[in-house]
Design a protein around this motif. Sequence first.
Motif, PDB file in Angstrom:
ATOM      1  N   GLN A 280     -17.339 -19.106  -8.451  1.00  0.00           N
ATOM      2  CA  GLN A 280     -17.840 -18.551  -9.707  1.00  0.00           C
ATOM      3  C   GLN A 280     -19.002 -17.612  -9.415  1.00  0.00           C
ATOM      4  O   GLN A 280     -19.833 -17.900  -8.562  1.00  0.00           O
ATOM      5  N   SER A 281     -19.071 -16.524 -10.152  1.00  0.00           N
ATOM      6  CA  SER A 281     -20.191 -15.603  -9.949  1.00  0.00           C
ATOM      7  C   SER A 281     -21.414 -16.117 -10.694  1.00  0.00           C
ATOM      8  O   SER A 281     -21.341 -16.483 -11.872  1.00  0.00           O
ATOM      9  N   LEU A 282     -22.555 -16.220 -10.017  1.00  0.00           N
ATOM     10  CA  LEU A 282     -23.778 -16.741 -10.629  1.00  0.00           C
ATOM     11  C   LEU A 282     -24.752 -15.639 -11.003  1.00  0.00           C
ATOM     12  O   LEU A 282     -25.728 -15.888 -11.690  1.00  0.00           O
ATOM     13  N   GLY A 283     -24.513 -14.450 -10.513  1.00  0.00           N
ATOM     14  CA  GLY A 283     -25.473 -13.380 -10.798  1.00  0.00           C
ATOM     15  C   GLY A 283     -25.507 -12.425  -9.625  1.00  0.00           C
ATOM     16  O   GLY A 283     -24.718 -12.520  -8.693  1.00  0.00           O
ATOM     17  N   SER A 284     -26.444 -11.490  -9.695  1.00  0.00           N
ATOM     18  CA  SER A 284     -26.532 -10.476  -8.648  1.00  0.00           C
ATOM     19  C   SER A 284     -27.986 -10.255  -8.293  1.00  0.00           C
ATOM     20  O   SER A 284     -28.841 -10.158  -9.181  1.00  0.00           O
ATOM     21  N   ILE A 285     -28.267 -10.200  -6.983  1.00  0.00           N
ATOM     22  CA  ILE A 285     -29.644  -9.946  -6.544  1.00  0.00           C
ATOM     23  C   ILE A 285     -29.878  -8.444  -6.607  1.00  0.00           C
ATOM     24  O   ILE A 285     -29.098  -7.660  -6.046  1.00  0.00           O
ATOM     25  N   GLU A 286     -30.969  -8.059  -7.291  1.00  0.00           N
ATOM     26  CA  GLU A 286     -31.316  -6.641  -7.334  1.00  0.00           C
ATOM     27  C   GLU A 286     -32.495  -6.390  -6.415  1.00  0.00           C
ATOM     28  O   GLU A 286     -33.431  -7.165  -6.374  1.00  0.00           O
ATOM     29  N   LEU A 287     -32.437  -5.257  -5.705  1.00  0.00           N
ATOM     30  CA  LEU A 287     -33.558  -4.895  -4.855  1.00  0.00           C
ATOM     31  C   LEU A 287     -34.324  -3.751  -5.504  1.00  0.00           C
ATOM     32  O   LEU A 287     -33.856  -3.152  -6.475  1.00  0.00           O
TER      33      LEU A 287
ATOM     34  N   GLY B  49     -25.228  -8.047  -3.033  1.00  0.00           N
ATOM     35  CA  GLY B  49     -26.130  -8.915  -3.771  1.00  0.00           C
ATOM     36  C   GLY B  49     -25.459  -9.894  -4.705  1.00  0.00           C
ATOM     37  O   GLY B  49     -26.134 -10.720  -5.316  1.00  0.00           O
ATOM     38  N   THR B  50     -24.139  -9.858  -4.870  1.00  0.00           N
ATOM     39  CA  THR B  50     -23.523 -10.809  -5.805  1.00  0.00           C
ATOM     40  C   THR B  50     -23.576 -12.197  -5.209  1.00  0.00           C
ATOM     41  O   THR B  50     -23.236 -12.401  -4.038  1.00  0.00           O
ATOM     42  N   VAL B  51     -24.009 -13.144  -6.043  1.00  0.00           N
ATOM     43  CA  VAL B  51     -24.139 -14.526  -5.603  1.00  0.00           C
ATOM     44  C   VAL B  51     -22.998 -15.320  -6.228  1.00  0.00           C
ATOM     45  O   VAL B  51     -22.822 -15.328  -7.451  1.00  0.00           O
ATOM     46  N   THR B  52     -22.170 -15.947  -5.383  1.00  0.00           N
ATOM     47  CA  THR B  52     -21.085 -16.763  -5.911  1.00  0.00           C
ATOM     48  C   THR B  52     -21.195 -18.156  -5.295  1.00  0.00           C
ATOM     49  O   THR B  52     -21.735 -18.320  -4.204  1.00  0.00           O
ATOM     50  N   ALA B  53     -20.653 -19.142  -6.028  1.00  0.00           N
ATOM     51  CA  ALA B  53     -20.698 -20.508  -5.502  1.00  0.00           C
ATOM     52  C   ALA B  53     -19.409 -21.224  -5.889  1.00  0.00           C
ATOM     53  O   ALA B  53     -18.821 -20.940  -6.933  1.00  0.00           O
ATOM     54  N   VAL B  54     -19.010 -22.145  -5.033  1.00  0.00           N
ATOM     55  CA  VAL B  54     -17.837 -22.957  -5.334  1.00  0.00           C
ATOM     56  C   VAL B  54     -18.342 -24.282  -5.881  1.00  0.00           C
ATOM     57  O   VAL B  54     -19.100 -24.992  -5.220  1.00  0.00           O
ATOM     58  N   GLN B  55     -17.947 -24.594  -7.138  1.00  0.00           N
ATOM     59  CA  GLN B  55     -18.391 -25.867  -7.719  1.00  0.00           C
ATOM     60  C   GLN B  55     -17.335 -26.930  -7.488  1.00  0.00           C
ATOM     61  O   GLN B  55     -16.155 -26.628  -7.333  1.00  0.00           O
ATOM     62  N   SER B  56     -17.742 -28.211  -7.498  1.00  0.00           N
ATOM     63  CA  SER B  56     -16.789 -29.289  -7.208  1.00  0.00           C
ATOM     64  C   SER B  56     -15.742 -29.328  -8.309  1.00  0.00           C
ATOM     65  O   SER B  56     -16.027 -29.175  -9.486  1.00  0.00           O
ATOM     66  N   GLY B  57     -14.512 -29.501  -7.905  1.00  0.00           N
ATOM     67  CA  GLY B  57     -13.430 -29.560  -8.885  1.00  0.00           C
ATOM     68  C   GLY B  57     -12.805 -28.198  -9.135  1.00  0.00           C
ATOM     69  O   GLY B  57     -11.827 -28.077  -9.844  1.00  0.00           O
ATOM     70  N   GLN B  58     -13.368 -27.157  -8.555  1.00  0.00           N
ATOM     71  CA  GLN B  58     -12.770 -25.834  -8.723  1.00  0.00           C
ATOM     72  C   GLN B  58     -12.498 -25.245  -7.358  1.00  0.00           C
ATOM     73  O   GLN B  58     -13.201 -25.522  -6.402  1.00  0.00           O
ATOM     74  N   SER B  59     -11.465 -24.442  -7.298  1.00  0.00           N
ATOM     75  CA  SER B  59     -11.109 -23.868  -5.997  1.00  0.00           C
ATOM     76  C   SER B  59     -11.661 -22.466  -5.820  1.00  0.00           C
ATOM     77  O   SER B  59     -11.976 -22.052  -4.722  1.00  0.00           O
ATOM     78  N   SER B  60     -11.782 -21.698  -6.898  1.00  0.00           N
ATOM     79  CA  SER B  60     -12.256 -20.310  -6.732  1.00  0.00           C
ATOM     80  C   SER B  60     -13.746 -20.235  -7.035  1.00  0.00           C
ATOM     81  O   SER B  60     -14.261 -20.945  -7.903  1.00  0.00           O
TER      82      SER B  60
END
Lengths: 262, 242
Positions: free
Chosen positions: A168-175, A155-166
Motif C-alpha cells: 500500500q502506498s503511504l505517502g511520498s517523501i518530498e525534498l 520518494g514513494t513510501v509503500t508498505a506491506v501490511q499483514s493479511g495483504q499481498s500487495s
Amino acid sequence: MMRAMWSGATGMRAQEMNVDVIANNLANVNTSGFKKSRVDFQDLLYSTLRAAGTEVSTGLQIPTGIQVGNGTKPVATQRVFSQGDFMQTGNALDIVIEGDGFFQVMMPDGNTAYTRDGAFKIDSNGKIVNSDGFVMQPEITIPSDATEVTIGIDGTVTAVQSGQSSPQSLGSIELVKFVNPAGLKSLGKNLYGVTEASGDPITGTPGTEGIGMLTQGYLEMSNVKVVEEMVNMIIAQRAYEINSRSIQTADNMLQMANALRR
Amino acid sequence: MERGVLISASGMESMLARQDIIANNLANASTSGYKSDVASLKSFQSVFAKTFGELRGGVRVDSIGQNFEQGPLVETGNRLDVALQGDGFFVVETPNGQKYTRNGALFIDAAGQLVTANGLPIAGDGGPIVINGSEITINGAGEVIVDGARVNKLQIVDFDKPYELKKIGNNLFEPASSAAVPTENPENVTVVQGSLEGSGLSVVTEMVYMIETMRLYETNQKALLAQDEMMHKASTQVGRTQ
C-alpha cells in the motif's frame, strides 16, 4: 613597527579560527550527513600613505602610490556541500540522497529545519522521525502491522501490511533545494535553517528538477577527508608560527630603537 | 625641563596601568563569563589646559571599556551549568541589590535554592528558584523544569548598547550610570544547559598589547634619561669657566 605587530596578531588570530574550523571538521568525521566547512580570509583595509595618481606638479602624476596593509580577517565560513561516501546499513529507514536536496523536519518551535542526515526512525505513533524525534515533513505514518517498508527512488513510501499481498502506498517523501545552500545557517543536531541569503526552499519530488534520488538502506557519511584536513592543519600551524615571528621581529626592532639611547 | 620629565613619567605610569589591565585579563583567561577590559588613553592636554593654561602634553588612562563579545561555549556536562548564547545577563540577588552576571555555574544550597558559587540566589521570574527533585532540565528560554513540571524561569535581562556596566568582582556587573536600565526577556538570547561561557580572551591580542606596552614604557624611560642628562648638564656644566 606597531603595524607589523598588529598585522602579525591578525594573522595569528585568523589561523586560530582556521584551526578551530578544521578541528570541528575532524571531530565530525563520523557524523552522518555532515558537510565540512572552510574559512575564507580577506586582507584588511590598506593605509594609503601616498595615493597613486595624485598630481605632483602640472601634468605629472605619481605612477604608483604607497599603501601598507594591516593584516587579514576571516570573511566567511564556507560549507562545502560535496557528496559524502555511502555506507550500507540495511536499515529500512536509512535513506541517502544521491545528488542535491535536503530532507525536511519539523522542530519543536514550529519551524522547519533541513538536513542531509537520512537516519530516520519510527516513533510510538508510527510517524517517521529523525534521531531527536523531530517529525519528517510531509508526515508519513507507518501502520503498526506493516512488515516491509520500501522507499522508492522518487520518494514513494509503500508498505506491506499483514493479511495483504500487495504493498500500500503511504505517502511520498518530498525534498527541498535552495538557490544558495551555503547561505543556510547551521543549527546543530545535523540541521540547517533557512536565512535571507539561502533563498526560499524549493520543494520537489526526488529525481526531478535537479533534486537528487533517494536510495534506501544506505547512509551518507561525512564528506570530511582526514588527509586533507591534516594538511590544512599543518599549513595553519606553520602560518601561526610564521606570524609569531613577525611579532617577535617587530619586538626586537623596537628594542633596538630603544637601545639607541644607552 | 621638569615639564618634560613629568610628561615622560605620565607616559610610564599609563603604561603601568595598561600592564595591570592586561595582567588582569590574562589571569582571568579561563574565568567563565569574564569580559576583557580595554584601556583607552587620552592626552593631558584636554585636562590641564583649562587649569594651568600652559601645561601641555602627557597622557593618562581615560576609561576602561569592556569587550562584551560572546565567549565560546564550553561543554561541561554538568546539569546545573548554564551559558547564555546571545546578548543578555542572569540576575543575581545580593545584599546590595540586584547584580548581573554571565557566569552560569550554578549550585543547589541546603535550602534547595539555585545559587551561584558564592551562595547568592539567582533570580527567577517567579521569585527564588527552589529545586525539589532530581531530573532538572533548563530549556533554551531559561525555563526550569524539575521532574517534568515547570517550576520557574531564569530571569534574563539586557541593557541598551553600548553597555554602561562596571565590574564589581565575583563575576558580577552593575550599572555604571543611572541611564543603564535593564529590560526583561530580551530576544535573540538562548540558555544552553550543560555548558559554561568561556572568557573568549584572545591571548595573542593581549600578548601583543603587552609587548607594545613594554616597549613604550622603555621608550618613555629613555626619554626620561635623556632629559635627566640634559638637566645634569644644565646644573653642573653651564656657567663653568674651565
